[in-house]
Design a protein around this motif. Structure first.
Motif, PDB file in Angstrom:
ATOM      1  N   PRO A 301      40.568 -23.396  77.855  1.00  0.00           N
ATOM      2  CA  PRO A 301      40.658 -21.969  77.532  1.00  0.00           C
ATOM      3  C   PRO A 301      41.871 -21.676  76.659  1.00  0.00           C
ATOM      4  O   PRO A 301      42.873 -22.402  76.677  1.00  0.00           O
ATOM      5  N   VAL A 302      41.783 -20.596  75.889  1.00  0.00           N
ATOM      6  CA  VAL A 302      42.881 -20.100  75.060  1.00  0.00           C
ATOM      7  C   VAL A 302      43.423 -18.837  75.724  1.00  0.00           C
ATOM      8  O   VAL A 302      42.652 -17.970  76.134  1.00  0.00           O
ATOM      9  N   LEU A 303      44.749 -18.731  75.824  1.00  0.00           N
ATOM     10  CA  LEU A 303      45.367 -17.616  76.539  1.00  0.00           C
ATOM     11  C   LEU A 303      46.278 -16.810  75.625  1.00  0.00           C
ATOM     12  O   LEU A 303      47.159 -17.363  74.973  1.00  0.00           O
ATOM     13  N   THR A 304      46.050 -15.506  75.554  1.00  0.00           N
ATOM     14  CA  THR A 304      46.996 -14.598  74.902  1.00  0.00           C
ATOM     15  C   THR A 304      46.720 -13.187  75.403  1.00  0.00           C
ATOM     16  O   THR A 304      45.606 -12.676  75.276  1.00  0.00           O
ATOM     17  N   ALA A 305      47.738 -12.579  75.998  1.00  0.00           N
ATOM     18  CA  ALA A 305      47.557 -11.288  76.661  1.00  0.00           C
ATOM     19  C   ALA A 305      47.820 -10.100  75.755  1.00  0.00           C
ATOM     20  O   ALA A 305      47.448  -8.977  76.088  1.00  0.00           O
ATOM     21  N   ASN A 306      48.465 -10.319  74.631  1.00  0.00           N
ATOM     22  CA  ASN A 306      48.880  -9.170  73.811  1.00  0.00           C
ATOM     23  C   ASN A 306      48.212  -9.134  72.443  1.00  0.00           C
ATOM     24  O   ASN A 306      48.713  -8.485  71.526  1.00  0.00           O
ATOM     25  N   VAL A 307      47.085  -9.820  72.269  1.00  0.00           N
ATOM     26  CA  VAL A 307      46.358  -9.808  70.997  1.00  0.00           C
ATOM     27  C   VAL A 307      45.033  -9.071  71.187  1.00  0.00           C
ATOM     28  O   VAL A 307      44.275  -9.360  72.113  1.00  0.00           O
ATOM     29  N   ASP A 308      44.781  -8.111  70.316  1.00  0.00           N
ATOM     30  CA  ASP A 308      43.572  -7.284  70.375  1.00  0.00           C
ATOM     31  C   ASP A 308      42.603  -7.750  69.290  1.00  0.00           C
ATOM     32  O   ASP A 308      42.844  -7.551  68.102  1.00  0.00           O
ATOM     33  N   PHE A 309      41.505  -8.390  69.696  1.00  0.00           N
ATOM     34  CA  PHE A 309      40.501  -8.914  68.764  1.00  0.00           C
ATOM     35  C   PHE A 309      39.336  -7.942  68.559  1.00  0.00           C
ATOM     36  O   PHE A 309      38.370  -8.275  67.877  1.00  0.00           O
TER      37      PHE A 309
END
Length: 725
Positions: A301-309
């Motif tokens: 899995p790829v993790l990033t909490a502060n990126v809005d796609f």
């Protein structure tokens, strides 16, 4: 081995008196030409010199600001403590022979327990020693001698910075202070047999980590060997990547992540976060397709909490803005819960908000990292998870206006470990943060980072108490180059390497008699590609200006190239295509901008705002001359900007109200590196992307040059430096 006593102030004075009798030099006198009487470390340097513990160089200098290596430090410490270095046992480090100049001193220090080596059986005498490592040695010394490491550093006038490399002057001052101030300690009692540590209910967790591998695919077979060795010791160790896998080499240019992917999958990463360079291709005709393809094929899995796609259609269905306890491979999550050794561990990701300025994210947005980290920690705690890892690409000490790991550690309670990237920082030991933003004590947060380019594998072993607080840890960086290539890894590499080698080795038909350098500043190098005019920068911008004039009827007055985009030198000899691409590896294209003279001046004010410190936004130029004054306040430094007027054959001042056509790369034209005035021009429709490859422009420029001059031309002048001379 019998441990020696510390000298008292009286003993040191007596010892110094003997030295004075032999040398005729008083400790208080100036002995070295570069150590004046008012130098902060003069007393310590002169006292140790008179005592015969240290000495200077043949040219009469001491070089107090030069950093010391682990070997040099061992020699000075052993000498100051008057350890017996004759009857020593072999310390059994695989990188130290008995012929090594520091062998005896290291052996003596190891025997006392004052120093030790690395987990891989090496001592690494040539490595620099950091303040943090030296403080650890002092703590070991304090077990035998009455030494308070913190008080000692303060009294020696050494400002503690955990990652700063220790200098000769600092080390001399600390050792002299220790000798002069310590009272004699009694001879230690014979060391009793160690008693086993009592059983605890502490939870143990191990982590391996890398960051900023930047397409260094050829390093992965050795990394595989290093990881396999660690897994043999601890099969349950997590393996994490803190971002910037894409961009930086021919492998990235040719395969856009697909050459990295087989290795990342084979290494069985537990999770990665996204770095800013993962978004470099956002302005290409295919947009973020290469990144999407990479993620979809990922076996993690790829993790990033502060990126809005949400506004980027290519990512539809791939991102879930929640903490998952059952994360799927090839999907993006804010965070995940992983069970390790019967306990739940929370891991969440963060990507630097600076991405919008230094990459090409397009419609992808970045949210406040403190807010999103706080939400992630709460989500974990609500699920009963109290062991939490932040996997970040925000930088150890990066621009605080955006984000960095140290601020994160102080601002968000509940984070136990920060596995970081982005600043390419070599943290040889975990950095401990145990106070909050107002200096109050808090539970420990550890920060680790493994420099860059798969050169190191970071390891971290931890123990948590029943409340999930870190109570014990040990971490280090393992040098990947010391390992053999994994055979399976070499087989994975072969087809990609064959194609890259063919591209890389093809000569373009130009021979250099000297290297075209692309320096970064250091303690000894003050002129770098990010703070000064360079020959390579001039050639790049000359090629941009020439090409731009061929593609428009407008009068193009100058070309600009951000220093942060110039990534490598070109060595002397026959230039190859691979070398050219390595200089400009990000796949940028040539763009034209219609901007006012006032906007041009504002751009140069931004470019030199940090000078003489480095800035990726420092602009190299062609067709123009810039004078600025680095002694002035940022924003008021530009003295003059002139462009070459072909009609009059003279340089003419740029006028604020006039509109000019200039050339730059698309990254800069869209506001990269914080050029907001160019971003506005782009949003106003005043930018035209010509779609011409930057490295191909450089290649054509090199081919067109009848003669290459290896000196700069005074295109960019800091008048403060000129006046100082």
């Amino acid at each position: 081995m019998k441990k020696k006593r510390m000298y008292s102030a009286t003993a040191l004075a007596a010892y110094t008196a003997v030295a004075v009798g032999a040398t005729g030099v008083l400790a208080e006198e100036t002995i070295f030409t570069d150590v004046s009487a008012n130098h902060p470390y003069a007393d310590g340097i002169n006292a140790l010199t008179a005592a015969g513990v240290v000495k200077g160089f043949g040219d009469g200098t001491f070089k107090p600001d030069t950093t010391v290596t682990r070997g040099q430090a061992a020699k000075m410490i052993a000498g100051a403590l008057k350890l017996d270095t004759t009857n020593v046992k072999n310390p059994n480090f695989k990188d130290i022979e008995t012929s090594n100049q520091y062998y005896n001193q290291i052996a003596a220090l190891v025997a006392t327990g004052f120093v030790n080596g690395y987990q891989d059986g090496t001592f690494r005498t040539a490595d620099k020693i950091t303040h943090n490592q030296f403080a650890k040695i002092l703590r070991n010394v304090s077990a035998v001698y009455p030494v308070d490491a913190t008080a000692l550093l303060t009294e020696a006038k050494v400002v503690f910075n955990p990652t700063k490399q220790l200098t000769r002057g600092e080390l001399s001052s600390v050792l002299a202070t220790m000798l002069a101030g310590a009272t004699p300690a009694p001879e230690p009692e014979p060391t009793p047999e160690p008693t086993p540590e009592p059983e605890t209910n502490n939870y143990k967790l191990s982590i391996m980590h890398v960051n900023d591998t930047h397409g260094r695919v050829e390093e992965f077979p050795k990394l595989m060997t290093a990881v396999n060795e660690q897994r043999a010791k601890n099969p349950d160790a997590l393996l994490l990547h803190a971002g910037d896998i894409l961009s930086g080499t021919l492998y990235s240019n040719e395969f856009v992540g697909q050459a990295d992917l087989p290795f990342i999958n084979a290494l069985k990463f537990d999770a990665i976060t996204l770095g800013n360079h993962e978004f470099d291709l956002g302005s290409s005709p295919e947009g973020h397709k290469a990144l999407v393809d990479f993620i979809k094929a990922a076996q993690f899995p790829v993790l990033t909490a502060n990126v809005d796609f949400s506004k980027e259609a290519l990512f539809t269905g791939m991102f879930s803005d929640l903490i998952s306890s059952e994360p799927e491979n090839g999907k993006i999550y804010s965070g995940m819960i992983k069970e390790v050794n019967g306990e739940k561990v929370g891991i969440f990701g963060l990507t630097t908000a600076e991405t919008k300025d230094i990459s090409s994210p397009g419609s992808i947005a970045f949210e406040n990292y403190i807010d999103e980290a706080t939400k992630a920690v709460k989500a974990f705690e609500d699920k009963g998870v109290n062991k939490i890892i932040a996997l970040t690409h925000i930088g150890f000490d990066d621009n605080a206006a955006y984000d960095n790991d140290q601020i994160l550690a102080k601002s968000v309670p509940g984070i136990d470990i920060i596995v970081g990237g982005h600043t390419h920082t070599e943290l040889k030991e975990p950095v401990i943060v145990d106070t909050n933003t107002v200096g109050e004590k808090k539970d420990t947060t550890l920060i680790v980072q493994a420099k860059e380019y798969a050169g190191f594998l970071g390891t971290l072993d931890l123990e948590f108490d029943e409340q999930g607080v870190v109570v014990k840890h040990e971490g280090q960086l393992i040098k990947v180059a010391d390992y053999a290539n994994d055979e399976a890894g070499l087989k994975l590499l072969a087809p990609y390497k064959e194609k890259v080698d063919a591209i890389s080795s093809a000569e373009i038909g130009v021979t250099l008699t000297e290297e075209l350098v692309s320096p970064r500043t250091s303690e000894t190098i003050k002129v770098g590609v990010r703070n000064s005019e360079t020959v390579l920068g001039n050639i790049i911008t000359d090629g941009m200006l020439t090409k731009a004039k061929q593609y428009t009827d407008k009068k193009v007055v100058m070309a600009m190239q951000n220093g942060g985009g110039i990534r490598a030198a070109i060595p002397a000899g026959n230039i190859t295509t691979g070398q050219v691409i390595t200089v400009l590896p990000f796949g940028n294209t040539l763009a034209l901008m219609d901007v006012t003279g006032a906007e041009i001046k504002a751009a140069f004010e931004h470019a030199v705002k940090d000078a003489p410190k480095e800035s990726g936004g420092f602009l190299h130029i062609s067709g123009a001359k810039l004078e600025y004054d680095s002694s002035k306040e940022a924003g008021s430094r530009v003295v003059s900007v002139k462009y070459y007027d072909e009609a009059t054959k003279t340089y003419v001042d740029v006028a604020d109200t006039e509109t000019y056509t200039v050339a730059t790369n698309a990254f800069t034209a869209k506001g990269g590196d914080g050029f907001d005035m160019f971003k506005k021009a782009y949003e106003d429709g005043r930018v035209t992307d010509l779609g011409l490859s930057d490295w191909e422009n450089l290649k054509e420029q090199l081919l067109s040059m009848k003669e290459i001059k290896y000196t700069t031309e005074g295109r960019i002048v800091d008048v403060a430096t000129v006046e100082a001379k």
